[in-house]
Design a protein around this motif. Structure first.
Motif, PDB file in Angstrom:
ATOM      1  N   ALA A 198       0.808  -1.220   0.000  1.00  0.00           N
ATOM      2  CA  ALA A 198       0.000   0.000   0.000  1.00  0.00           C
ATOM      3  C   ALA A 198       0.840   1.268   0.000  1.00  0.00           C
ATOM      4  O   ALA A 198       0.486   2.257  -0.638  1.00  0.00           O
ATOM      5  N   ASP A 199       1.959   1.270   0.728  1.00  0.00           N
ATOM      6  CA  ASP A 199       2.770   2.479   0.826  1.00  0.00           C
ATOM      7  C   ASP A 199       4.181   2.107   1.265  1.00  0.00           C
ATOM      8  O   ASP A 199       4.506   0.928   1.437  1.00  0.00           O
ATOM      9  N   GLN A 200       5.021   3.116   1.443  1.00  0.00           N
ATOM     10  CA  GLN A 200       6.424   2.868   1.770  1.00  0.00           C
ATOM     11  C   GLN A 200       6.582   2.146   3.107  1.00  0.00           C
ATOM     12  O   GLN A 200       7.431   1.260   3.251  1.00  0.00           O
ATOM     13  N   GLU A 201       5.769   2.530   4.081  1.00  0.00           N
ATOM     14  CA  GLU A 201       5.871   1.910   5.402  1.00  0.00           C
ATOM     15  C   GLU A 201       5.527   0.419   5.337  1.00  0.00           C
ATOM     16  O   GLU A 201       6.234  -0.427   5.894  1.00  0.00           O
ATOM     17  N   GLN A 202       4.462   0.061   4.611  1.00  0.00           N
ATOM     18  CA  GLN A 202       4.075  -1.333   4.452  1.00  0.00           C
ATOM     19  C   GLN A 202       5.140  -2.104   3.654  1.00  0.00           C
ATOM     20  O   GLN A 202       5.441  -3.258   3.948  1.00  0.00           O
ATOM     21  N   TRP A 203       5.722  -1.452   2.653  1.00  0.00           N
ATOM     22  CA  TRP A 203       6.771  -2.043   1.825  1.00  0.00           C
ATOM     23  C   TRP A 203       8.002  -2.398   2.662  1.00  0.00           C
ATOM     24  O   TRP A 203       8.535  -3.499   2.579  1.00  0.00           O
ATOM     25  N   SER A 204       8.428  -1.455   3.503  1.00  0.00           N
ATOM     26  CA  SER A 204       9.601  -1.691   4.351  1.00  0.00           C
ATOM     27  C   SER A 204       9.347  -2.814   5.349  1.00  0.00           C
ATOM     28  O   SER A 204      10.204  -3.685   5.572  1.00  0.00           O
ATOM     29  N   ARG A 205       8.161  -2.831   5.925  1.00  0.00           N
ATOM     30  CA  ARG A 205       7.824  -3.862   6.903  1.00  0.00           C
ATOM     31  C   ARG A 205       7.750  -5.242   6.243  1.00  0.00           C
ATOM     32  O   ARG A 205       8.187  -6.243   6.826  1.00  0.00           O
ATOM     33  N   ALA A 206       7.187  -5.286   5.026  1.00  0.00           N
ATOM     34  CA  ALA A 206       7.077  -6.569   4.321  1.00  0.00           C
ATOM     35  C   ALA A 206       8.458  -7.135   4.009  1.00  0.00           C
ATOM     36  O   ALA A 206       8.712  -8.334   4.213  1.00  0.00           O
ATOM     37  N   LYS A 207       9.356  -6.311   3.513  1.00  0.00           N
ATOM     38  CA  LYS A 207      10.705  -6.770   3.189  1.00  0.00           C
ATOM     39  C   LYS A 207      11.416  -7.287   4.440  1.00  0.00           C
ATOM     40  O   LYS A 207      12.068  -8.335   4.407  1.00  0.00           O
ATOM     41  N   ALA A 208      11.294  -6.540   5.540  1.00  0.00           N
ATOM     42  CA  ALA A 208      11.949  -6.956   6.778  1.00  0.00           C
ATOM     43  C   ALA A 208      11.368  -8.269   7.291  1.00  0.00           C
ATOM     44  O   ALA A 208      12.100  -9.186   7.699  1.00  0.00           O
ATOM     45  N   CYS A 209      10.038  -8.387   7.257  1.00  0.00           N
ATOM     46  CA  CYS A 209       9.356  -9.583   7.758  1.00  0.00           C
ATOM     47  C   CYS A 209       9.769 -10.820   6.952  1.00  0.00           C
ATOM     48  O   CYS A 209      10.100 -11.865   7.521  1.00  0.00           O
ATOM     49  N   LEU A 210       9.755 -10.706   5.629  1.00  0.00           N
ATOM     50  CA  LEU A 210      10.082 -11.856   4.779  1.00  0.00           C
ATOM     51  C   LEU A 210      11.556 -12.242   4.901  1.00  0.00           C
ATOM     52  O   LEU A 210      11.897 -13.431   4.943  1.00  0.00           O
ATOM     53  N   SER A 211      12.424 -11.249   4.966  1.00  0.00           N
ATOM     54  CA  SER A 211      13.854 -11.549   5.115  1.00  0.00           C
ATOM     55  C   SER A 211      14.131 -12.264   6.430  1.00  0.00           C
ATOM     56  O   SER A 211      14.904 -13.234   6.488  1.00  0.00           O
ATOM     57  N   GLN A 212      13.487 -11.808   7.498  1.00  0.00           N
ATOM     58  CA  GLN A 212      13.682 -12.420   8.812  1.00  0.00           C
ATOM     59  C   GLN A 212      13.177 -13.853   8.852  1.00  0.00           C
ATOM     60  O   GLN A 212      13.620 -14.644   9.693  1.00  0.00           O
ATOM     61  N   ASN A 213      12.260 -14.190   7.953  1.00  0.00           N
ATOM     62  CA  ASN A 213      11.706 -15.543   7.923  1.00  0.00           C
ATOM     63  C   ASN A 213      12.324 -16.397   6.809  1.00  0.00           C
ATOM     64  O   ASN A 213      11.741 -17.402   6.404  1.00  0.00           O
ATOM     65  N   GLY A 214      13.497 -15.984   6.329  1.00  0.00           N
ATOM     66  CA  GLY A 214      14.263 -16.819   5.418  1.00  0.00           C
ATOM     67  C   GLY A 214      13.958 -16.679   3.948  1.00  0.00           C
ATOM     68  O   GLY A 214      14.497 -17.445   3.132  1.00  0.00           O
ATOM     69  N   TYR A 215      13.119 -15.742   3.561  1.00  0.00           N
ATOM     70  CA  TYR A 215      12.812 -15.554   2.144  1.00  0.00           C
ATOM     71  C   TYR A 215      13.845 -14.618   1.509  1.00  0.00           C
ATOM     72  O   TYR A 215      14.313 -13.662   2.138  1.00  0.00           O
ATOM     73  N   SER A 216      14.176 -14.884   0.263  1.00  0.00           N
ATOM     74  CA  SER A 216      15.137 -14.070  -0.464  1.00  0.00           C
ATOM     75  C   SER A 216      14.390 -12.977  -1.236  1.00  0.00           C
ATOM     76  O   SER A 216      13.525 -13.269  -2.064  1.00  0.00           O
ATOM     77  N   ILE A 217      14.744 -11.716  -0.949  1.00  0.00           N
ATOM     78  CA  ILE A 217      14.121 -10.567  -1.605  1.00  0.00           C
ATOM     79  C   ILE A 217      15.106 -10.035  -2.640  1.00  0.00           C
ATOM     80  O   ILE A 217      16.309  -9.962  -2.380  1.00  0.00           O
ATOM     81  N   PHE A 218      14.623  -9.674  -3.826  1.00  0.00           N
ATOM     82  CA  PHE A 218      15.536  -9.102  -4.816  1.00  0.00           C
ATOM     83  C   PHE A 218      14.923  -7.852  -5.437  1.00  0.00           C
ATOM     84  O   PHE A 218      13.708  -7.618  -5.354  1.00  0.00           O
ATOM     85  N   ASP A 219      15.786  -7.043  -6.002  1.00  0.00           N
ATOM     86  CA  ASP A 219      15.404  -5.757  -6.594  1.00  0.00           C
ATOM     87  C   ASP A 219      15.404  -5.901  -8.105  1.00  0.00           C
ATOM     88  O   ASP A 219      16.457  -6.149  -8.709  1.00  0.00           O
ATOM     89  N   PRO A 220      14.264  -5.719  -8.786  1.00  0.00           N
ATOM     90  CA  PRO A 220      14.222  -5.889 -10.243  1.00  0.00           C
ATOM     91  C   PRO A 220      15.036  -4.853 -10.992  1.00  0.00           C
ATOM     92  O   PRO A 220      15.360  -5.042 -12.158  1.00  0.00           O
TER      93      PRO A 220
END
Length: 380
Positions: free
Chosen positions: A352-374
């Motif tokens: 929805a917005d920058q705050e939700q974006w930052s939280r999602a990336k942090a949450c997924l990374s902490q749970n072992g998911y690999s995040i990448f930048d297109p």
């Protein structure tokens, strides 16, 4: 506060057009600026909703009643109707020191209208808050929408600096935006290059590929994340963009001529096999792209996307959405990217917005998911 400063302070504002931009401006004026806000809209339902949500203090469906006691009037309407409403305001009784401003993304037409009415020449100050949202309507209004965004003012020659100061102080306090004063023609060319021209190019590319797809459906089948991201703005409101282009026609015609020259140059380089020229074309673009500011509010809204490497197993998508749901992170859209050689599947999340974006990336990374930048690790 001195008596003179108190006299100068804007105490009552009227917002004409209570949608996302007008509603957000009204909220900022109320909650952050301590200004009493009257709102006008042609739709009685919108006026009632804005009052019920506390976005305005007083609602009106009569333009004269809405602006009668205003210290400042904001035209938060589409550029296609702004000049007509400004002409109506020129016929109405206004406070002696009342300022009129707008929020449109083009300034040429509206300033020409203001100059044509002697009653407006000393009180109109063009304005353009360079922020928005993927959402629309009064329900999406929020007081912090313009925070840290640029807010351009384009005063007329006859506008006193005291009036510019009054409006600037009010807007800085109410919106948290970064105020910039600019000539109208300069504003229109800059915004034409960074917003209007990209919308034209995106729409043209989508239309071109759609034409090819009529003969061969694989064009759309293989159009994955990169194509969708590049052409995202082509999904904008056609009527709004018709009016914007027509109101900024002079700047757009010059910009399109420059673009045509650029395309002709790269076409010649490809035709003649000039590898060095082609490489230089992309190298210059790469350096310029890397030199752009980080994600900030602007005329083209950022898409808060998160790309996740996802193993191909049953329930994988559900695991991600459940994880984010537990953290009360809102997902606006979700898609699976399949055009990626040498990688597992990728999940594309739109937040929805920058705050939700930052939280999602942090949450997924902490749970072992690999995040990448297109931008640096393309998906197709």
């Amino acid at each position: 506060m001195s008596g003179q400063a108190e006299f100068d302070r804007i105490k009552q504002a009227t917002v004409i057009g209570i949608g996302l931009i007008g509603g957000s401006l009204a909220l900022g004026l109320k909650e952050r600026g301590g200004v009493t806000v009257h709102g006008y809209d042609a739709s009685p339902e919108t006026v009632a909703k804005a009052e019920a949500l506390g976005i305005i203090d007083h609602g009106h469906t009569s333009l004269e009643a809405a602006v009668r006691e205003a210290d400042v009037v904001f035209l938060a309407v589409p550029v296609g109707v702004a000049s007509a409403i400004l002409t109506e305001l020129a016929q109405l009784p206004l406070q002696d020191q009342c300022i009129i401003s707008d929020v449109g993304s083009t300034k040429g037409d509206i300033l020409r209208t203001a100059v044509s009415h002697p009653a407006l020449a000393a009180r109109f100050i063009g304005g353009h808050p360079m922020a928005g949202s993927h959402q629309s309507g009064v329900e999406a209004a929020r007081a912090h929408l313009f925070e840290n965004a640029y807010y351009v003012l384009t005063p007329l020659v006859d506008t006193s600096m005291d009036q510019v100061r009054r409006l600037s102080e009010c807007l800085e306090c109410s919106t948290g935006a970064r105020l910039v004063i600019m000539k109208a023609d300069h504003h229109d060319r800059v915004v034409g290059a960074i917003s209007h021209l990209p919308h034209v190019l995106a729409a043209a590319l989508v239309n071109q590929v759609a034409g090819y797809n009529q003969e061969n459906e694989w064009y759309h089948r293989l159009a994955a994340g990169g194509f969708r991201d590049l052409t995202r703005v082509a999904a904008s409101d056609p009527v709004m963009w018709r009016d914007i282009l027509l109101s900024n026609r002079e700047a757009l015609l010059e910009l399109l001529a420059d673009w045509t020259s650029e395309m002709e140059a790269i076409q010649r380089a490809i035709q003649q096999g000039e590898g060095a020229t082609i490489e230089s074309f992309f190298q210059e673009a790469k350096q310029a792209r890397e030199g752009l500011p980080e994600r900030k509010k602007g005329v083209i809204q950022p898409s808060w996307e998160c790309y996740v490497d996802l193993p191909d197993r049953p329930g994988g998508i559900g695991e991600v959405t459940t994880l984010l749901g537990r953290e009360e992170i809102s997902i606006v859209n979700i898609g699976v990217m399949q055009s990626r050689e040498g990688r597992p599947g990728a999940l594309r999340l739109v937040l929805a917005d920058q705050e939700q974006w930052s939280r999602a990336k942090a949450c997924l990374s902490q749970n072992g998911y690999s995040i990448f930048d297109p931008d640096t690790d393309p998906v197709d």
